[in-house]
Every structure is written in structure tokens, then in C-alpha cells.
Design a protein around this motif. Structure first.
Motif, PDB file in Angstrom:
ATOM      1  N   ILE A 234     -64.862  39.636 124.275  1.00 11.46           N
ATOM      2  CA  ILE A 234     -65.553  40.281 123.173  1.00 11.46           C
ATOM      3  C   ILE A 234     -64.589  41.285 122.548  1.00 11.46           C
ATOM      4  O   ILE A 234     -64.130  42.208 123.223  1.00 11.46           O
ATOM      5  N   LEU A 235     -64.276  41.063 121.282  1.00 14.76           N
ATOM      6  CA  LEU A 235     -63.383  41.981 120.571  1.00 14.76           C
ATOM      7  C   LEU A 235     -64.158  43.177 120.043  1.00 14.76           C
ATOM      8  O   LEU A 235     -63.680  44.302 120.074  1.00 14.76           O
ATOM      9  N   ASN A 236     -65.356  42.928 119.520  1.00 19.70           N
ATOM     10  CA  ASN A 236     -66.299  43.953 119.085  1.00 19.70           C
ATOM     11  C   ASN A 236     -67.644  43.257 118.889  1.00 19.70           C
ATOM     12  O   ASN A 236     -67.759  42.063 119.174  1.00 19.70           O
ATOM     13  N   VAL A 237     -68.673  43.956 118.427  1.00 22.45           N
ATOM     14  CA  VAL A 237     -70.004  43.342 118.323  1.00 22.45           C
ATOM     15  C   VAL A 237     -70.061  42.246 117.264  1.00 22.45           C
ATOM     16  O   VAL A 237     -71.013  41.490 117.211  1.00 22.45           O
ATOM     17  N   ARG A 238     -69.034  42.122 116.464  1.00 16.98           N
ATOM     18  CA  ARG A 238     -68.985  41.109 115.403  1.00 16.98           C
ATOM     19  C   ARG A 238     -68.058  39.937 115.701  1.00 16.98           C
ATOM     20  O   ARG A 238     -68.116  38.933 115.017  1.00 16.98           O
ATOM     21  N   ARG A 239     -67.152  40.081 116.687  1.00 19.50           N
ATOM     22  CA  ARG A 239     -66.178  39.023 116.924  1.00 19.50           C
ATOM     23  C   ARG A 239     -65.954  38.757 118.409  1.00 19.50           C
ATOM     24  O   ARG A 239     -65.769  39.685 119.186  1.00 19.50           O
ATOM     25  N   PHE A 240     -65.967  37.464 118.742  1.00 19.17           N
ATOM     26  CA  PHE A 240     -65.630  36.980 120.069  1.00 19.17           C
ATOM     27  C   PHE A 240     -64.361  36.137 119.956  1.00 19.17           C
ATOM     28  O   PHE A 240     -64.119  35.535 118.914  1.00 19.17           O
ATOM     29  N   LEU A 241     -63.607  36.050 121.008  1.00 16.83           N
ATOM     30  CA  LEU A 241     -62.575  35.026 121.130  1.00 16.83           C
ATOM     31  C   LEU A 241     -63.094  34.047 122.172  1.00 16.83           C
ATOM     32  O   LEU A 241     -63.414  34.445 123.293  1.00 16.83           O
ATOM     33  N   VAL A 242     -63.219  32.793 121.791  1.00 16.60           N
ATOM     34  CA  VAL A 242     -63.670  31.753 122.711  1.00 16.60           C
ATOM     35  C   VAL A 242     -62.603  30.668 122.695  1.00 16.60           C
ATOM     36  O   VAL A 242     -62.342  30.064 121.652  1.00 16.60           O
ATOM     37  N   ASN A 243     -61.987  30.468 123.849  1.00 16.79           N
ATOM     38  CA  ASN A 243     -60.917  29.481 123.962  1.00 16.79           C
ATOM     39  C   ASN A 243     -59.809  29.741 122.933  1.00 16.79           C
ATOM     40  O   ASN A 243     -59.220  28.815 122.392  1.00 16.79           O
ATOM     41  N   GLY A 244     -59.582  31.016 122.610  1.00 22.41           N
ATOM     42  CA  GLY A 244     -58.542  31.394 121.662  1.00 22.41           C
ATOM     43  C   GLY A 244     -58.961  31.360 120.199  1.00 22.41           C
ATOM     44  O   GLY A 244     -58.207  31.771 119.331  1.00 22.41           O
ATOM     45  N   ASP A 245     -60.173  30.868 119.895  1.00 23.76           N
ATOM     46  CA  ASP A 245     -60.663  30.798 118.519  1.00 23.76           C
ATOM     47  C   ASP A 245     -61.645  31.934 118.246  1.00 23.76           C
ATOM     48  O   ASP A 245     -62.418  32.326 119.122  1.00 23.76           O
ATOM     49  N   THR A 246     -61.643  32.442 117.026  1.00 22.20           N
ATOM     50  CA  THR A 246     -62.555  33.518 116.659  1.00 22.20           C
ATOM     51  C   THR A 246     -63.929  32.949 116.322  1.00 22.20           C
ATOM     52  O   THR A 246     -64.051  32.020 115.541  1.00 22.20           O
ATOM     53  N   ILE A 247     -64.947  33.524 116.948  1.00 21.92           N
ATOM     54  CA  ILE A 247     -66.346  33.198 116.669  1.00 21.92           C
ATOM     55  C   ILE A 247     -66.976  34.507 116.194  1.00 21.92           C
ATOM     56  O   ILE A 247     -66.840  35.540 116.836  1.00 21.92           O
ATOM     57  N   TYR A 248     -67.652  34.462 115.053  1.00 17.85           N
ATOM     58  CA  TYR A 248     -68.256  35.663 114.472  1.00 17.85           C
ATOM     59  C   TYR A 248     -69.727  35.749 114.838  1.00 17.85           C
ATOM     60  O   TYR A 248     -70.436  34.744 114.855  1.00 17.85           O
TER      61      TYR A 248
ATOM     62  N   ALA B 265     -63.243  26.201 110.330  1.00 17.53           N
ATOM     63  CA  ALA B 265     -61.903  25.669 110.590  1.00 17.53           C
ATOM     64  C   ALA B 265     -61.430  24.875 109.385  1.00 17.53           C
ATOM     65  O   ALA B 265     -62.184  24.076 108.823  1.00 17.53           O
ATOM     66  N   PRO B 266     -60.173  25.085 108.976  1.00 17.78           N
ATOM     67  CA  PRO B 266     -59.639  24.314 107.850  1.00 17.78           C
ATOM     68  C   PRO B 266     -59.405  22.857 108.253  1.00 17.78           C
ATOM     69  O   PRO B 266     -59.029  22.562 109.383  1.00 17.78           O
ATOM     70  N   LEU B 267     -59.664  21.958 107.315  1.00 15.20           N
ATOM     71  CA  LEU B 267     -59.328  20.546 107.485  1.00 15.20           C
ATOM     72  C   LEU B 267     -58.023  20.247 106.748  1.00 15.20           C
ATOM     73  O   LEU B 267     -57.141  19.590 107.269  1.00 15.20           O
ATOM     74  N   THR B 268     -57.944  20.741 105.523  1.00 19.29           N
ATOM     75  CA  THR B 268     -56.741  20.643 104.695  1.00 19.29           C
ATOM     76  C   THR B 268     -56.590  21.993 103.994  1.00 19.29           C
ATOM     77  O   THR B 268     -57.345  22.927 104.280  1.00 19.29           O
ATOM     78  N   ASP B 269     -55.693  22.080 103.026  1.00 20.80           N
ATOM     79  CA  ASP B 269     -55.532  23.326 102.270  1.00 20.80           C
ATOM     80  C   ASP B 269     -56.771  23.668 101.461  1.00 20.80           C
ATOM     81  O   ASP B 269     -57.012  24.832 101.143  1.00 20.80           O
ATOM     82  N   THR B 270     -57.568  22.680 101.104  1.00 21.26           N
ATOM     83  CA  THR B 270     -58.714  22.911 100.224  1.00 21.26           C
ATOM     84  C   THR B 270     -60.060  22.552 100.853  1.00 21.26           C
ATOM     85  O   THR B 270     -61.087  22.676 100.211  1.00 21.26           O
ATOM     86  N   SER B 271     -60.083  22.075 102.083  1.00 23.07           N
ATOM     87  CA  SER B 271     -61.355  21.699 102.700  1.00 23.07           C
ATOM     88  C   SER B 271     -61.494  22.343 104.079  1.00 23.07           C
ATOM     89  O   SER B 271     -60.515  22.751 104.689  1.00 23.07           O
ATOM     90  N   TYR B 272     -62.725  22.414 104.549  1.00 27.84           N
ATOM     91  CA  TYR B 272     -63.008  23.083 105.814  1.00 27.84           C
ATOM     92  C   TYR B 272     -64.312  22.552 106.399  1.00 27.84           C
ATOM     93  O   TYR B 272     -65.112  21.903 105.719  1.00 27.84           O
ATOM     94  N   THR B 273     -64.517  22.871 107.653  1.00 27.59           N
ATOM     95  CA  THR B 273     -65.795  22.625 108.321  1.00 27.59           C
ATOM     96  C   THR B 273     -66.247  23.950 108.907  1.00 27.59           C
ATOM     97  O   THR B 273     -65.438  24.721 109.420  1.00 27.59           O
ATOM     98  N   GLU B 274     -67.532  24.238 108.818  1.00 27.27           N
ATOM     99  CA  GLU B 274     -68.080  25.436 109.453  1.00 27.27           C
ATOM    100  C   GLU B 274     -69.251  25.023 110.340  1.00 27.27           C
ATOM    101  O   GLU B 274     -69.921  24.024 110.098  1.00 27.27           O
ATOM    102  N   TRP B 275     -69.442  25.804 111.395  1.00 24.38           N
ATOM    103  CA  TRP B 275     -70.506  25.570 112.361  1.00 24.38           C
ATOM    104  C   TRP B 275     -71.226  26.884 112.589  1.00 24.38           C
ATOM    105  O   TRP B 275     -70.634  27.954 112.551  1.00 24.38           O
ATOM    106  N   TRP B 276     -72.520  26.817 112.870  1.00 26.61           N
ATOM    107  CA  TRP B 276     -73.292  28.018 113.182  1.00 26.61           C
ATOM    108  C   TRP B 276     -74.361  27.670 114.196  1.00 26.61           C
ATOM    109  O   TRP B 276     -74.802  26.532 114.318  1.00 26.61           O
TER     110      TRP B 276
END
Length: 135
Positions: free
Chosen positions: A88-102, A117-128
Motif C-alpha cells: 500500500i503506497l497510500n489510501v489511493r494507490r496499491f502496488l500489486v505485482n509491480g502494477d499500480t492499482i488505484y 494498461a496501454p495496448l498501443t500509443d492510442t489505445s488502452y484497456t481499463e478494469w475496475w
């Protein structure tokens, strides 16, 4: 934990406590709050290349469990291996397996975790995923 200061003068010993060590820090309190099992309320994914936003209700099989060993077990849509190391970095950010989770929640007993996570320079995927503390 308290720091003790002692001064010895002749036959007397004086002890004093330092205020700086009293209490527990905000991150330590948050860590205690996060530790344990969480049930998935809902979870989702968005891929910018097809503009599809999928949100589904959690099932009894969907969960996250943050253990005191700094290991998280997860059965969610988040791209997190199970088990994985977390911090836990702070109440807003975790590091999980080296990746930032908000964490977007300000409500006790609720976590609203998000990553992108970026897919290309102009595309991405987000998860919640929204989690509530398991009883």
C-alpha cells in the motif's frame, strides 16, 4: 511503540515518553482495514478499440483477499495473478505485482479498484472492481 529517554543522576532514574511514536499512522490504519477478504459487488472492463464497456455483478466465487503476509489472492477481472505480492503506497494507490492499482473509494468497508494498461500509443484497456468487506 514508545521511545524512552532516561537520565540517571546519582541514585535517581527519570524516564520520559516521546509523543512522536504514539499512535498508528494513516497507512498502518488503512493496511489494517484492507487486510482480510473482500466480496465483489461488481466488476468491469473497457477496451478503447471497440468502445465496449462491460460491467457485471459479482458472484460468490469472485473475491480479493489481502493477507498480512503482503500477499493478495484474487478472483476478479483485474489483471492480477493469484497469489501476488502487494503493498500500500497510500489510501489511493496499491502496488500489486509491480502494477499500480488505484482506489477510488472514500467509504469505509468499500474498495473501488481501477487500473489501466496501454495496448498501443492510442489505445488502452481499463478494469475496475468494487469490493465490500466480507463479514
Amino acid at each position: 511503540m514508545r521511545k524512552l529517554s532516561a537520565i540517571a543522576t546519582g541514585m535517581c532514574l527519570f524516564a520520559a515518553c516521546s509523543k512522536e511514536e504514539e499512535g498508528i499512522s494513516g497507512i498502518d490504519k488503512f493496511y489494517e482495514t484492507v487486510t482480510g477478504k473482500w466480496q465483489v459487488v461488481y466488476q468491469g472492463q473497457f477496451n478503447s478499440t471497440d468502445s465496449t464497456r462491460d460491467t457485471i455483478a459479482g458472484t460468490p466465487a469472485d473475491f480479493m483477499e489481502f493477507r498480512k503476509t503482503d500477499t493478495v489472492y484474487s478472483q476478479t477481472v483485474l489483471p492480477v495473478p493469484s497469489p501476488a505480492l502487494y503493498s500500500i503506497l497510500n489510501v489511493r494507490r496499491f502496488l500489486v505485482n509491480g502494477d499500480t492499482i488505484y482506489n477510488r473509494s472514500e467509504t469505509d468497508g468499500i474498495l473501488q479498484l481501477y487500473t489501466r494498461a496501454p495496448l498501443t500509443d492510442t489505445s488502452y484497456t481499463e478494469w475496475w472492481v468494487e469490493l465490500k468487506k466480507a463479514p
